[in-house]
Design a protein around this motif. Structure first.
Motif, short mmCIF file in Angstrom:
data_model
loop_
_atom_site.label_atom_id
_atom_site.label_comp_id
_atom_site.label_asym_id
_atom_site.label_seq_id
_atom_site.Cartn_x
_atom_site.Cartn_y
_atom_site.Cartn_z
N GLY A 1 -40.53 -10.53 -42.70
CA GLY A 1 -40.11 -9.83 -44.02
C GLY A 1 -40.53 -8.35 -44.00
N PRO A 2 -40.08 -7.41 -45.00
CA PRO A 2 -40.77 -6.40 -45.28
C PRO A 2 -42.19 -6.30 -45.53
CG PRO A 2 -38.56 -6.56 -46.55
CD PRO A 2 -39.07 -8.00 -45.83
N LYS A 3 -42.75 -7.41 -45.98
CA LYS A 3 -44.16 -7.26 -46.32
C LYS A 3 -44.91 -8.27 -45.46
CE LYS A 3 -43.27 -6.30 -51.27
NZ LYS A 3 -43.70 -6.75 -52.67
N GLY A 4 -44.39 -8.71 -44.30
CA GLY A 4 -45.24 -9.48 -43.35
C GLY A 4 -44.52 -11.00 -43.23
N ALA A 5 -45.17 -11.93 -42.86
CA ALA A 5 -44.52 -13.40 -42.54
C ALA A 5 -43.97 -13.83 -43.79
CB ALA A 5 -45.48 -14.16 -42.06
N VAL A 6 -42.78 -14.39 -43.75
CA VAL A 6 -42.04 -15.31 -44.69
C VAL A 6 -42.29 -16.55 -44.65
CG1 VAL A 6 -40.32 -13.43 -44.80
CG2 VAL A 6 -39.87 -15.38 -43.55
N ASP A 7 -41.97 -17.38 -45.57
CA ASP A 7 -42.06 -18.94 -45.23
C ASP A 7 -40.87 -19.41 -44.59
OD1 ASP A 7 -39.83 -19.10 -47.16
OD2 ASP A 7 -41.11 -19.50 -48.91
N LEU A 8 -41.06 -20.76 -44.32
CA LEU A 8 -40.20 -21.28 -43.13
C LEU A 8 -38.69 -21.32 -43.75
CD1 LEU A 8 -42.01 -24.13 -41.42
CD2 LEU A 8 -40.75 -22.38 -40.40
N PRO A 9 -38.42 -21.65 -45.31
CA PRO A 9 -37.13 -21.69 -45.74
C PRO A 9 -36.44 -20.36 -45.66
CG PRO A 9 -38.77 -22.94 -47.30
CD PRO A 9 -39.42 -22.29 -46.24
N GLU A 10 -37.31 -19.39 -46.01
CA GLU A 10 -36.67 -18.02 -45.73
C GLU A 10 -36.32 -17.55 -44.52
OE1 GLU A 10 -37.42 -13.21 -47.16
OE2 GLU A 10 -38.75 -14.73 -47.86
N ALA A 11 -37.29 -17.81 -43.55
CA ALA A 11 -36.89 -17.78 -41.87
C ALA A 11 -35.86 -18.60 -41.69
CB ALA A 11 -38.14 -18.14 -41.19
N ALA A 12 -35.48 -19.65 -41.99
CA ALA A 12 -34.22 -20.38 -41.88
C ALA A 12 -33.00 -19.80 -42.36
CB ALA A 12 -34.36 -21.81 -42.51
N GLU A 13 -33.16 -19.01 -43.32
CA GLU A 13 -32.05 -18.40 -43.89
C GLU A 13 -31.77 -16.98 -43.16
OE1 GLU A 13 -28.72 -17.94 -45.99
OE2 GLU A 13 -30.06 -19.50 -46.22
N GLN A 14 -32.60 -16.58 -42.60
CA GLN A 14 -32.62 -15.45 -41.82
C GLN A 14 -31.81 -16.02 -40.78
OE1 GLN A 14 -36.65 -14.29 -40.60
NE2 GLN A 14 -36.88 -12.76 -42.54
N ALA A 15 -32.09 -16.96 -40.11
CA ALA A 15 -31.37 -17.55 -38.94
C ALA A 15 -30.11 -17.89 -39.10
CB ALA A 15 -32.08 -18.59 -38.07
N LEU A 16 -29.75 -18.41 -40.59
CA LEU A 16 -28.52 -18.87 -40.66
C LEU A 16 -27.87 -17.58 -40.84
CD1 LEU A 16 -29.19 -21.48 -43.29
CD2 LEU A 16 -27.84 -21.86 -41.33
N THR A 17 -28.03 -16.50 -41.35
CA THR A 17 -27.44 -15.31 -41.49
C THR A 17 -27.01 -14.81 -40.21
OG1 THR A 17 -28.62 -14.54 -43.62
CG2 THR A 17 -27.55 -12.99 -42.17
N ASP A 18 -27.82 -14.80 -39.30
CA ASP A 18 -27.52 -14.43 -37.75
C ASP A 18 -26.25 -15.45 -37.19
OD1 ASP A 18 -29.19 -12.41 -37.32
OD2 ASP A 18 -30.93 -13.72 -37.15
N ARG A 19 -26.68 -16.83 -37.62
CA ARG A 19 -25.48 -17.75 -36.94
C ARG A 19 -24.11 -17.46 -37.69
NH1 ARG A 19 -24.95 -23.24 -39.68
NH2 ARG A 19 -23.71 -22.28 -40.83
N ARG A 20 -24.02 -16.78 -38.91
CA ARG A 20 -22.79 -16.97 -39.61
C ARG A 20 -22.18 -15.37 -39.05
NH1 ARG A 20 -26.00 -17.32 -44.33
NH2 ARG A 20 -26.01 -19.50 -45.18
N ALA A 21 -22.84 -14.40 -38.38
CA ALA A 21 -22.38 -13.31 -37.59
C ALA A 21 -21.80 -13.74 -36.21
CB ALA A 21 -23.45 -12.26 -37.75
N GLY A 22 -21.98 -15.01 -35.75
CA GLY A 22 -21.81 -15.37 -34.45
C GLY A 22 -22.89 -15.48 -33.65
N THR A 23 -23.96 -14.86 -33.87
CA THR A 23 -25.17 -14.98 -33.19
C THR A 23 -25.78 -16.38 -32.97
OG1 THR A 23 -26.02 -12.80 -33.64
CG2 THR A 23 -27.57 -14.31 -32.90
N LEU A 24 -25.72 -16.89 -31.67
CA LEU A 24 -26.00 -18.39 -31.60
C LEU A 24 -27.38 -18.46 -30.82
CD1 LEU A 24 -22.84 -19.94 -31.02
CD2 LEU A 24 -23.86 -19.45 -33.12
N LEU A 25 -27.66 -17.33 -30.16
CA LEU A 25 -29.02 -17.21 -29.27
C LEU A 25 -30.05 -16.08 -29.82
CD1 LEU A 25 -30.94 -18.38 -27.03
CD2 LEU A 25 -29.33 -16.93 -25.36
N VAL A 26 -31.00 -16.30 -30.05
CA VAL A 26 -32.02 -15.23 -30.42
C VAL A 26 -33.26 -15.00 -29.52
CG1 VAL A 26 -33.70 -14.42 -32.30
CG2 VAL A 26 -31.33 -15.11 -33.05
N ARG A 27 -33.58 -13.90 -29.10
CA ARG A 27 -34.87 -13.77 -28.38
C ARG A 27 -35.72 -12.96 -29.46
NH1 ARG A 27 -37.30 -9.38 -24.38
NH2 ARG A 27 -35.98 -8.13 -25.49
N ASP A 28 -36.78 -13.86 -30.01
CA ASP A 28 -37.67 -13.57 -30.98
C ASP A 28 -38.78 -12.79 -30.23
OD1 ASP A 28 -38.17 -14.25 -34.24
OD2 ASP A 28 -39.85 -13.75 -32.94
#
Length: 358
Positions: free
Chosen positions: A58-85
């Motif tokens: 996140g803007p201030k460094g690491a976020v917690d797992l629930p927020e990270a999961a929401e980030q990934a869900l946001t990507d999924r909703r846009a059609g992104t199903l594979l992420v190279r982190d």
């Protein structure tokens, strides 16, 4: 045997509509009796790929797992199903166990030097000679990728400077390759690129400092480029906050002014170019379509820009498209995204691991 049935134009092949079936999360190309039809018409695209993303940041460094999961869900909703982190301060392995989240290929943590990158984000290595050992550690932490910080501002000289010696890079890349991992690097400027490429690096992130010579070398070696064009748009604001370093300030503005032409040269030269948003920190998740459209603006055909965020990127990362036995990761569009990339903003259906999501 029960399953799901999809009918539509299958990309990238195109042509007439055809049928696919899904059983146990895998594509079947032969009829499955009793399958439930979930798609009848439209365009079936292999799931989108964000090839430079930071789930867990996140803007201030690491976020917690629930927020990270929401980030990934946001990507999924846009059609992104594979992420190279491309490096995260958060251990996101628990997210890989969730069937509702995009597949994540992790690169462990960034490897940098003290005071030569964003604080708390990466692993800091004091002596460049210790880089190979740090790489070996991150090989064990990631999923086949290691992320280096290739250059960053050196406050002593007041400009972008490489972090590593050529010898350290050569040995570090060798260590990664022997461990079955590929290496990529954050690089803004020109100076760090020759040593990285000579060391055999596999990918360059951003690459705004590419020259004719380094573009030619990348094309010759098959070195990939993920230019993160929507993040490059932040260069003027980065420069605006760097009044204490006027040389760096001018350099960043110059790199920004040349960035579209730089990527266009790489595309024209045949460098493998893939779509990545750099989401996390200053870039919102779910913006892969913006990056695809930015690639189109710098000279890719619409179909190649689409492939850079779908079938071509999947092949590069070791994931097949919509073929027999492949994972059933599909995004469905009512109209042809090869004709109008804006169609990517309106998925009719998202299927991840054979499961349908709204």
């Amino acid at each position: 045997m029960t399953g799901l049935h999809l009918r539509g134009v299958v990309l990238p092949e195109g042509g007439d509509p055809r049928d696919l079936w899904v059983v146990n999360g895998r594509i079947r190309t032969r009829p499955v009796p009793g399958a439930t039809t979930v798609v009848d018409g439209g365009y079936l695209l292999p799931g989108l790929v964000d090839a430079h993303c930071h789930v867990g940041l996140g803007p201030k460094g690491a976020v917690d797992l629930p927020e990270a999961a929401e980030q990934a869900l946001t990507d999924r909703r846009a059609g992104t199903l594979l992420v190279r982190d491309c490096g995260s301060p958060l251990d996101t392995r628990p997210l890989q166990e969730r069937l509702d989240l995009p597949r994540i290929i992790r690169a462990g943590r960034h490897i940098a030097r003290p005071k030569r990158y964003i604080k708390y984000l990466g692993v800091e290595v004091e002596d460049p000679a210790d880089l190979p050992a740090a790489v070996a550690e991150q090989v064990g932490q990631g999923d086949g990728w290691v992320k280096l910080v290739g250059d960053w501002i050196d406050r002593g000289s007041g400009d972008l400077k490489p972090l590593w010696t050529r010898d350290a890079l050569t040995e570090a890349v060798k260590v990664a390759h022997e461990g079955g991992a590929r290496v990529t690097a954050h690089v803004f400027g020109e100076e760090a690129l020759p040593d990285l490429l000579d060391a055999g690096i596999d990918c360059v992130e951003h690459g705004t400092g590419l020259t004719d010579a380094t573009v030619e070398q990348m094309a010759r070696n098959g070195t990939a480029l993920v230019p993160t064009l929507i993040n490059t748009e932040n260069f003027p604001s980065i420069a605006a906050g760097a009044d204490k370093y006027p040389v760096y300030q001018r350099h960043m503005l110059d790199l920004y002014a040349r960035s579209a032409g730089t990527v266009a040269k790489a595309v024209e030269a045949g460098v493998p170019v893939f779509a990545g948003t750099d989401a996390g920190g200053g870039i919102e998740h779910g913006r892969i379509v913006d990056e695809v459209q930015a690639l189109r603006r710098v000279g890719m055909t619409a179909e190649r820009a689409l492939g850079a965020a779908s079938w071509a990127a999947r092949e590069w990362l070791g994931f097949p498209s919509l073929t027999e036995g492949a994972a059933a990761d599909v995004v469905v569009y009512r109209t042809d995204p090869r004709v109008d990339l804006d169609a990517l903003r309106h998925p009719e259906l998202v299927m991840l691991r054979g499961r349908v999501h709204a």
